[in-house]
Design a protein around this motif. Structure first.
Motif, PDB file in Angstrom:
ATOM      1  N   THR A 104     -37.020 101.513  10.257  1.00  0.00           N
ATOM      2  CA  THR A 104     -36.244 102.551   9.457  1.00  0.00           C
ATOM      3  C   THR A 104     -34.895 102.306   9.071  1.00  0.00           C
ATOM      4  OG1 THR A 104     -37.723 104.360  10.283  1.00  0.00           O
ATOM      5  CG2 THR A 104     -35.636 104.809   9.473  1.00  0.00           C
ATOM      6  N   THR A 105     -34.391 102.630   7.956  1.00  0.00           N
ATOM      7  CA  THR A 105     -32.980 102.770   7.584  1.00  0.00           C
ATOM      8  C   THR A 105     -32.483 103.711   7.368  1.00  0.00           C
ATOM      9  OG1 THR A 105     -33.364 100.501   6.322  1.00  0.00           O
ATOM     10  CG2 THR A 105     -31.453 101.889   5.907  1.00  0.00           C
ATOM     11  N   ILE A 106     -31.486 104.129   7.941  1.00  0.00           N
ATOM     12  CA  ILE A 106     -30.758 105.495   7.876  1.00  0.00           C
ATOM     13  C   ILE A 106     -29.304 105.313   7.219  1.00  0.00           C
ATOM     14  CG2 ILE A 106     -29.770 107.367   9.326  1.00  0.00           C
ATOM     15  CD1 ILE A 106     -31.644 106.620  11.533  1.00  0.00           C
ATOM     16  N   GLY A 107     -29.246 105.813   6.158  1.00  0.00           N
ATOM     17  CA  GLY A 107     -27.734 105.678   5.490  1.00  0.00           C
ATOM     18  C   GLY A 107     -27.000 106.870   5.114  1.00  0.00           C
ATOM     19  N   LEU A 108     -25.955 106.781   4.767  1.00  0.00           N
ATOM     20  CA  LEU A 108     -24.868 107.705   4.489  1.00  0.00           C
ATOM     21  C   LEU A 108     -23.648 107.236   3.696  1.00  0.00           C
ATOM     22  CD1 LEU A 108     -22.103 107.662   6.319  1.00  0.00           C
ATOM     23  CD2 LEU A 108     -23.595 108.530   8.079  1.00  0.00           C
ATOM     24  N   PHE A 109     -22.998 108.157   2.812  1.00  0.00           N
ATOM     25  CA  PHE A 109     -21.745 107.627   2.133  1.00  0.00           C
ATOM     26  C   PHE A 109     -20.814 108.558   2.984  1.00  0.00           C
ATOM     27  CE2 PHE A 109     -24.962 106.607  -1.180  1.00  0.00           C
ATOM     28  CZ  PHE A 109     -24.525 105.483  -1.493  1.00  0.00           C
ATOM     29  N   ALA A 110     -19.822 108.085   3.463  1.00  0.00           N
ATOM     30  CA  ALA A 110     -18.737 108.531   4.162  1.00  0.00           C
ATOM     31  C   ALA A 110     -17.587 109.159   3.298  1.00  0.00           C
ATOM     32  CB  ALA A 110     -18.182 107.809   5.172  1.00  0.00           C
ATOM     33  N   ALA A 111     -17.207 110.236   3.104  1.00  0.00           N
ATOM     34  CA  ALA A 111     -16.073 110.489   2.438  1.00  0.00           C
ATOM     35  C   ALA A 111     -14.754 109.673   2.784  1.00  0.00           C
ATOM     36  CB  ALA A 111     -15.663 112.217   2.573  1.00  0.00           C
ATOM     37  N   LYS A 112     -14.034 109.420   2.029  1.00  0.00           N
ATOM     38  CA  LYS A 112     -12.711 108.426   2.363  1.00  0.00           C
ATOM     39  C   LYS A 112     -11.912 109.096   3.399  1.00  0.00           C
ATOM     40  CE  LYS A 112      -9.238 105.896  -0.074  1.00  0.00           C
ATOM     41  NZ  LYS A 112      -9.830 104.553   0.514  1.00  0.00           N
ATOM     42  N   GLY A 113     -11.698 108.104   4.304  1.00  0.00           N
ATOM     43  CA  GLY A 113     -11.013 108.530   5.464  1.00  0.00           C
ATOM     44  C   GLY A 113     -11.844 109.206   6.733  1.00  0.00           C
ATOM     45  N   ARG A 126     -19.813  99.045   5.316  1.00  0.00           N
ATOM     46  CA  ARG A 126     -20.538  97.940   4.173  1.00  0.00           C
ATOM     47  C   ARG A 126     -19.243  97.605   3.352  1.00  0.00           C
ATOM     48  NH1 ARG A 126     -26.582  98.497   2.478  1.00  0.00           N
ATOM     49  NH2 ARG A 126     -25.921  96.256   1.613  1.00  0.00           N
ATOM     50  N   PRO A 127     -18.820  96.542   3.135  1.00  0.00           N
ATOM     51  CA  PRO A 127     -19.532  95.106   3.613  1.00  0.00           C
ATOM     52  C   PRO A 127     -19.138  94.661   4.911  1.00  0.00           C
ATOM     53  CG  PRO A 127     -17.544  94.676   2.189  1.00  0.00           C
ATOM     54  CD  PRO A 127     -17.590  96.280   2.039  1.00  0.00           C
ATOM     55  N   SER A 128     -20.051  94.050   5.516  1.00  0.00           N
ATOM     56  CA  SER A 128     -19.945  93.397   6.627  1.00  0.00           C
ATOM     57  C   SER A 128     -20.393  91.761   6.751  1.00  0.00           C
ATOM     58  CB  SER A 128     -20.868  94.007   7.740  1.00  0.00           C
ATOM     59  OG  SER A 128     -22.026  94.009   7.711  1.00  0.00           O
ATOM     60  N   GLU A 129     -20.339  91.367   7.815  1.00  0.00           N
ATOM     61  CA  GLU A 129     -20.751  89.932   7.673  1.00  0.00           C
ATOM     62  C   GLU A 129     -22.019  89.570   7.137  1.00  0.00           C
ATOM     63  OE1 GLU A 129     -19.663  86.206   8.540  1.00  0.00           O
ATOM     64  OE2 GLU A 129     -18.519  87.632   9.163  1.00  0.00           O
ATOM     65  N   SER A 130     -22.954  90.697   7.317  1.00  0.00           N
ATOM     66  CA  SER A 130     -24.379  90.418   6.609  1.00  0.00           C
ATOM     67  C   SER A 130     -25.062  91.220   5.689  1.00  0.00           C
ATOM     68  CB  SER A 130     -25.324  90.413   7.942  1.00  0.00           C
ATOM     69  OG  SER A 130     -25.404  91.817   8.554  1.00  0.00           O
ATOM     70  N   LEU A 131     -24.042  92.419   5.478  1.00  0.00           N
ATOM     71  CA  LEU A 131     -24.221  93.264   4.310  1.00  0.00           C
ATOM     72  C   LEU A 131     -23.243  93.443   3.221  1.00  0.00           C
ATOM     73  CD1 LEU A 131     -25.405  96.230   6.807  1.00  0.00           C
ATOM     74  CD2 LEU A 131     -26.887  94.665   5.472  1.00  0.00           C
ATOM     75  N   GLY A 134     -21.985  98.783  -0.425  1.00  0.00           N
ATOM     76  CA  GLY A 134     -22.879  99.864  -0.853  1.00  0.00           C
ATOM     77  C   GLY A 134     -22.716 100.327  -2.033  1.00  0.00           C
ATOM     78  N   MET A 135     -23.566 100.893  -2.993  1.00  0.00           N
ATOM     79  CA  MET A 135     -23.431 101.116  -4.208  1.00  0.00           C
ATOM     80  C   MET A 135     -23.748 102.763  -4.783  1.00  0.00           C
ATOM     81  SD  MET A 135     -23.663  97.487  -5.848  1.00  0.00           S
ATOM     82  CE  MET A 135     -23.034  97.802  -7.663  1.00  0.00           C
ATOM     83  N   CYS A 136     -23.454 103.083  -5.844  1.00  0.00           N
ATOM     84  CA  CYS A 136     -23.943 104.443  -6.362  1.00  0.00           C
ATOM     85  C   CYS A 136     -23.517 104.582  -7.675  1.00  0.00           C
ATOM     86  CB  CYS A 136     -23.452 105.621  -5.447  1.00  0.00           C
ATOM     87  SG  CYS A 136     -21.619 106.005  -5.419  1.00  0.00           S
ATOM     88  N   ARG A 137     -24.076 105.457  -8.382  1.00  0.00           N
ATOM     89  CA  ARG A 137     -23.902 105.790  -9.559  1.00  0.00           C
ATOM     90  C   ARG A 137     -23.819 107.348  -9.688  1.00  0.00           C
ATOM     91  NH1 ARG A 137     -26.632 106.436 -14.830  1.00  0.00           N
ATOM     92  NH2 ARG A 137     -28.698 106.211 -13.894  1.00  0.00           N
ATOM     93  N   PHE A 138     -22.837 108.029 -10.318  1.00  0.00           N
ATOM     94  CA  PHE A 138     -22.948 109.409 -10.520  1.00  0.00           C
ATOM     95  C   PHE A 138     -23.125 109.895 -11.876  1.00  0.00           C
ATOM     96  CE2 PHE A 138     -19.777 108.537  -7.008  1.00  0.00           C
ATOM     97  CZ  PHE A 138     -20.581 109.404  -6.113  1.00  0.00           C
TER      98      PHE A 138
END
Length: 139
Positions: A104-113, A126-131, A134-138
């Motif tokens: 399973t993948t569990i994701g989230l978008f953290a508010a800045k800070g 993200r990004p990391s060494e392997s990832l 993350g992207m989104c479109r509003f």
């Protein structure tokens, strides 16, 4: 641990409460019917009240199998830094412990800070060494 004077329950907020809490933290206006549909289609809800007033909430959305997203972890600004966000995340994580299986993948978008807050629960940047990023479109 949150104060004994607050109640935490596994239920969805009313649409009006949800919209009000979003406005308090500056997330702006949202159509009532869109908000209702979104809340109704969530997999899991947790809320915190001070008497009858909604002061915090969190929910999980996704397909209920491979993908889960932590969404709308919100604490009323006048109640922030009192353990409510942690209590919300603990309930969300309890649900995921049962619902999310290996693969399973569990994701989230953290508010800045707020990235360090979520890192305490094992979420990585993200990004990391392997990832990649993350992207989104509003809309």
């Amino acid at each position: 641990m949150i104060s004994d004077k607050y109640s935490i329950t596994l239920e969805k907020p009313s649409v009006e409460e949800f919209l009000n809490l979003r406005n308090k933290i500056g997330w702006g206006e949202l159509d009532f019917d869109l908000a209702k549909m979104s809340l109704d289609n969530s997999l899991f809800h947790v809320i915190v009240r001070d008497n009858t007033q909604l002061i915090g909430m969190g929910r999980i959305v996704g397909d209920g199998a491979m993908y889960f997203y932590i969404q709308d972890v919100i604490v009323d600004p006048s109640y922030q830094n009192s353990g409510i966000g942690t209590a919300l995340m603990e309930q969300l994580e309890n649900y995921l412990t049962v619902a999310a299986q290996k693969g399973t993948t569990i994701g989230l978008f953290a508010a800045k800070g707020k990235e360090a807050f979520y890192a305490r629960f094992g979420y990585i940047l993200r990004p990391s060494e392997s990832l990649g990023n993350g992207m989104c479109r509003f809309v």
